[in-house]
Structure formats: structure tokens, C-alpha cells
Design an enzyme around this catalytic site. Structure first.
Site, PDB file in Angstrom:
ATOM      1  CD  GLU A 159      -2.646   1.274  -0.049  1.00 33.89           C
ATOM      2  OE1 GLU A 159      -3.395   0.356  -0.421  1.00 33.89           O
ATOM      3  OE2 GLU A 159      -2.479   2.303  -0.726  1.00 33.89           O
ATOM      4  CE  LYS A 218       4.911   1.012   1.800  1.00 32.48           C
ATOM      5  NZ  LYS A 218       4.181   2.238   1.591  1.00 32.48           N
ATOM      6  CB  CYS A 274       5.773   3.805   7.112  1.00 34.48           C
ATOM      7  SG  CYS A 274       4.169   3.041   7.285  1.00 34.48           S
TER       8      CYS A 274
END
Ligand code: NAI
Length: 465
Positions: A159, A218, A274
Site C-alpha cells: 500500500e 515498497k 513507516c
């Protein structure tokens, strides 16, 4: 045709991303499950557990129709054709790789649950950010539990949403990435997910590749984004020492089309759950692969971020005549960025802890973070402050004006629009503060010359007075 989607993990990613699937695909039943009862109750209430612009509208429009939130994980697995695994993958706190590697315990528990309870074939989708080749472990667990009637296919679909703009990012993503095993079964599983996204995303924005490239992309994307922030922050230190202006330097560099203007804003440092976690994860991976130079290269991005937070707090103390003992410091913003209530790894936490150690009294105001959360963040193990210190040194306020009243200094920590010059009455704030009244703009959102005209002493990241 996919009829039934389940998402394991009702957090910042699972909640919005699967709510948008329900919103865009009325023929698909979407069930988002979590073990955390309080979180599910909140998703089923009027006050959702996370704040994101536009999210309420989407959830309230589809909840109870084709969007459901539940703690019945097993039933949702049994019913689903596609299962997103969107559980947390925090940095490991103890054991091998502590402080660097991703903790994959939640991924493994969720995978084992799928293997245990599934009665029909499933496509299992890695949505969480994971180290390269995690899908291999998931496959091994799933395959050990498959038989001639049940097969599991695995996809990687990381995502890329950013908190604060999650809904627009999900509705109009730059790209959707799907990785699969390069086998006929892998491609067939991939096509099922492409069909779901194709309901609202142009096909050319759906990128496909092999599983390992997708997983690594990612981590790589987050590392490159954080590296840009650390790069401009490193330049901000040079600007402050030389009289160059970091906004001007960023503008000059950003107009080069190879560099581009986005994500070149100097600040007090990046936060969020993150960036740091994913870079450390990449560092750990590099070390495991015996690539120490590569590991050291990426590690510097995090080191620079820590340095930036420290540098800013040192500047506050230095400017306030080398002592903040008993001084009231108004801290505006506690979330790690604007338009979210998320405080994970927020620079404000480091700043507060440092100011408490210097015996300052810190008055905090954030439009979306409540007092309970702030207290919890400041008393977390590892932050360096305990309950008694927080009681003594921290006041949590209901408005920016309340925080600034009687303060020696105001510190902008989060770039909320409501702190900008056209939204807050800085004349009124100046009148209510101790003199000299200092402002430290950690987000470059204020107009320093105008503030100086009012009478403030202004210190801005990346600019010398
Ligand atoms: P989160 O912590 O908000 O949500 C994860 C949820 O999973 C929690 O509510 C937890 O209770 C639940 N959970 C854990 N194990 C479970 C199990 N076995 N069964 C059912 N529920 C379980 O985490 P967040 O922020 O949503 O992140 C999820 C993943 O997405 C992480 O890997 C993160 O790195 C990644 N990611 C996060 C982004 C962000 O902006 N927060 C952006 C892109 C990726």
C-alpha cells in the site's frame, strides 16, 4: 468473479483501503476484521478510530450494505475469495534483529489462521509492508495446509497511501502494484485482483511484476522518500550556518525536472510508523545479505533524522538563553503530520521528552490528538520520561491560544493549516505571551518577517536570522 473480500487488520491501512474497495465496488462484500474489539466497535460507531479527510463519508455510505467490521476473523476467512493481510509489522523490540528487523509474528499468526480455517481455495494478499521474500514463508505455511480441494495463491500488493491523504490516494493512486509468482496460477490470481482495482483505476496504473520485486519496491519507495527529507534537512543545517535559505535552495533544486519539487520541505524531522521502520528493515536486510556498505548508506537517513530533531531542540534551548527550566513552551501539533491523529514516531514525542529533561513546562495543543494518547506516547518505554514527570511538566490544552497564554516560546511541530498566519491571530498570541516572545517554526509554515513586525523573535528551520 470476486464476490467476497476479507481484510485482516482494521488499522490505518486495512480500514481505509478496503472501505474504498467497498465504496467503489458495490457488488463485492467487504469484511474488515480485527482481534481488537475496541477498534472494531469504533469502526461500527459514529466516531471512527482513525481520522482521515473524507473517510467518514465513505464508511457511512457503505457500512451495513457491502462493508462490515467484525471480530469474527474465522467466519470472514471462510467466506472470502480474496484475503488481504494488513496487520502491523513493527520493528522488533527484542531478540534477533531487535531495533532493526520487522516483527513478522502478526503476519505469521494471521497466515496460520487462514491455513487452519479455510475450507475453500483463497487468494491471500500481502498488504502489510514486509521484508523481501516474506511471501515465501507465507506460501510455505499455506501450502503445508493445502490439499487437492483447497489451494492458496499468494500476491504482494503493498500500500502506498499516505496518512492525511489516504482517501484521495486510494481513489486516485499514482499506481497500484501487484506482484505474483510467475506461473499460470500466479497470473490467474493476479488477474482476480486486477479485476477488482479495474473498477476505478485505469489499467495502465496497475503495475504487475514478480513477488520479490513488489515486496522490495515498497521498502525502496519509503527509503527514497525518507532519504529526500533527510537530504533537505542536512542542507537546512548548512543554510542555518551560512545564511542561505532552505526554501530558496529547495525551490532552485526542485525546478530541475530530474529532481522535482515534491517532498523537499525541510522540517523538524520525519515521523510516522513507516519511514524509520521500513528503512531499518532495509538496513537489516542488507546486513543479512552481507552488504555492509549498503546497510550503512541507508542507516544514515535515520541518523540524519535523529540529528535534525536534536539540532532543533538544542536551538530552542540555546536561543532561550541556554535554559528552559520552568519556562512554559507552547507546542503546537503532536501528530506526526497534518490531517491525521496518528502520533507514531512523531517528532513531537522526542521534542517533549527532551524539553522535560531540561525541566521546561510544555503546553501541548493538537486539533486531532487527545490527552490520553499524548500521555501514553510520552510514557512509552524507551521515550525516557515517566508518569510523574509527565504530570509535572505537561499540560494538554484545548486550543492554541490556551497553550500560548503565558508561554515564553511557541514551537510549531506539526504543519496543521489552523496554525497558519491567516488562521491564528498572532497579534493576540503575542499579547498573551511572556516577553521576549519566541517562535520556533519547525515546519516552515509561518511568515517570519510579519511575525517580527508584531514583535516576535523568530527562529526557523533552515534559515538564520
Ligand atoms: P495498525 O497497527 O494501525 O493496524 C494493524 C491491525 O492489525 C491492528 O488493529 C491489529 O489489532 C490487527 N491485527 C494484528 N494481528 C492480527 C490478527 N492475527 N488477526 C486480526 N487482526 C490482527 O497498522 P497500519 O498502520 O494499518 O499498518 C499495517 C501495515 O501496513 C504495516 O505493515 C505497515 O507498515 C503498512 N503500511 C502502513 C501505512 C501507514 O500509513 N500507516 C502505509 C503503507 C503501508
Amino acid at each position: 468473479m470476486v464476490k467476497n473480500v476479507c481484510c485482516i487488520g482494521a488499522g490505518y491501512v486495512g480500514g481505509p483501503s478496503c472501505a474504498v474497495i467497498a465504496y467503489m465496488c458495490h457488488d463485492i462484500k467487504v469484511t474488515i476484521v480485527d482481534l481488537n474489539q475496541a477498534r472494531i466497535d469504533a469502526w461500527n460507531s459514529d466516531k471512527l478510530p482513525i481520522y482521515e479527510p473524507g473517510l467518514d463519508e465513505i464508511v457511512f455510505a457503505r457500512r451495513g450494505k457491502n462493508l462490515f467490521f467484525s471480530t469474527n476473523v474465522d467466519q470472514a476467512i471462510i467466506d472470502a475469495d480474496l484475503i488481504f493481510v494488513s496487520v502491523n509489522t513493527p520493528t522488533k523490540k527484542t531478540g534477533m534483529g531487535a531495533g532493526m528487523a520487522a516483527d513478522l509474528a502478526y503476519i505469521e499468526t494471521a497466515t496460520r489462521r487462514i491455513a487452519q480455517v479455510a475450507t475453500t481455495s483463497k487468494v491471500v494478499i500481502e498488504k502489510s509492508t514486509v521484508p523481501c521474500r516474506t511471501a515465501q514463508s507465507m506460501r510455505t505455511i499455506l501450502e503445508a495446509n493445502s490439499n487437492k480441494d483447497i489451494r492458496f495463491d499468494i500476491l504482494s500488493n503493498p500500500e502506498f497511501l499516505a496518512e492525511g491523504t489516504a482517501v484521495t490516494d486510494l481513489m486516485k493512486p499514482d499506481r497500484v502494484l501487484i506482484g505474483c509468482l510467475q506461473t499460470p496460477d500466479g497470473f490467474a490470481a493476479q488477474q482476480k485482483l486486477i479485476d477488482v482495482y479495474s473498477n476505478w483505476i485505469p489499467r495502465e496504473r496497475i503495475i504487475t511484476m514478480n513477488l520479490w520485486s513488489s515486496e522490495l519496491s515498497k521498502l525502496a519507495a519509503n527509503a527514497l522518500l525518507a532519504q529526500r527529507i533527510s537530504s533537505i534537512n542536512a542542507l537546512s543545517a548548512i543554510c542555518e550556518a551560512t545564511g542561505a535559505d532552505v526554501d530558496e535552495v529547495a525551490y532552485a533544486c526542485g525546478t530541475d525536472s530530474r529532481i522535482g519539487p515534491k517532498f523537499l520541505k525541510a522540517s523538524v524531522g520525519f515521523g510516522g510508523s513507516c519511514f524509520q521502520k521500513d528503512i531499518l528493515n532495509l538496513v537489516y536486510l542488507s546486513e543479512q545479505l552481507h552488504l555492509p556498505e549498503v546497510a550503512a548508506y541507508w542507516k544514515m537517513v535515520v541518523t540524519m533524522n535523529e540529528y535534525q530533531k536534536m539540532r532543533f531542540t538544542h536551538r530552542i534551548v540555546r536561543t532561550l538563553f541556554n535554559t528552559v527550566t520552568h519556562k512554559r513552551i507552547a507546542l503546537l501539533g503532536f501528530a506526526f503530520k497534518k490531517d491525521t491523529g496518528d502520533t507514531r514516531e512523531s517528532a513531537a514525542i522526542t521534542l517533549c521528552s527532551y524539553l522535560i529533561q531540561e525541566h521546561a513546562r510544555v503546553a501541548i495543543y493538537d486539533p486531532k490528538v487527545d490527552a490520553k494518547q499524548i500521555r501514553m506516547d510520552l510514557t512509552e518505554p524507551g521515550v525516557g520520561t515517566n508518569e510523574a514527570e509527565v504530570d509535572k511538566h505537561i499540560t494538554i490544552c484545548k486550543s492554541a491560544y490556551e497553550a500560548c497564554a503565558g508561554a515564553d516560546a511557541l514551537v510549531i511541530c506539526t504543519e496543521w493549516d489552523e496554525f497558519k498566519m491567516d488562521q491564528l491571530d498572532y497579534q493576540k498570541i503575542f499579547a498573551s505571551m511572556q516577553k521576549p516572545a519566541f517562535i520556533f517554526d519547525g515546519r516552515l509554515i509561518l511568515d517570519a518577517p510579519k511575525l517580527r513586525d508584531i514583535g516576535f523573535r523568530v527562529e526557523t528551520i533552515g534559515k538564520s536570522v
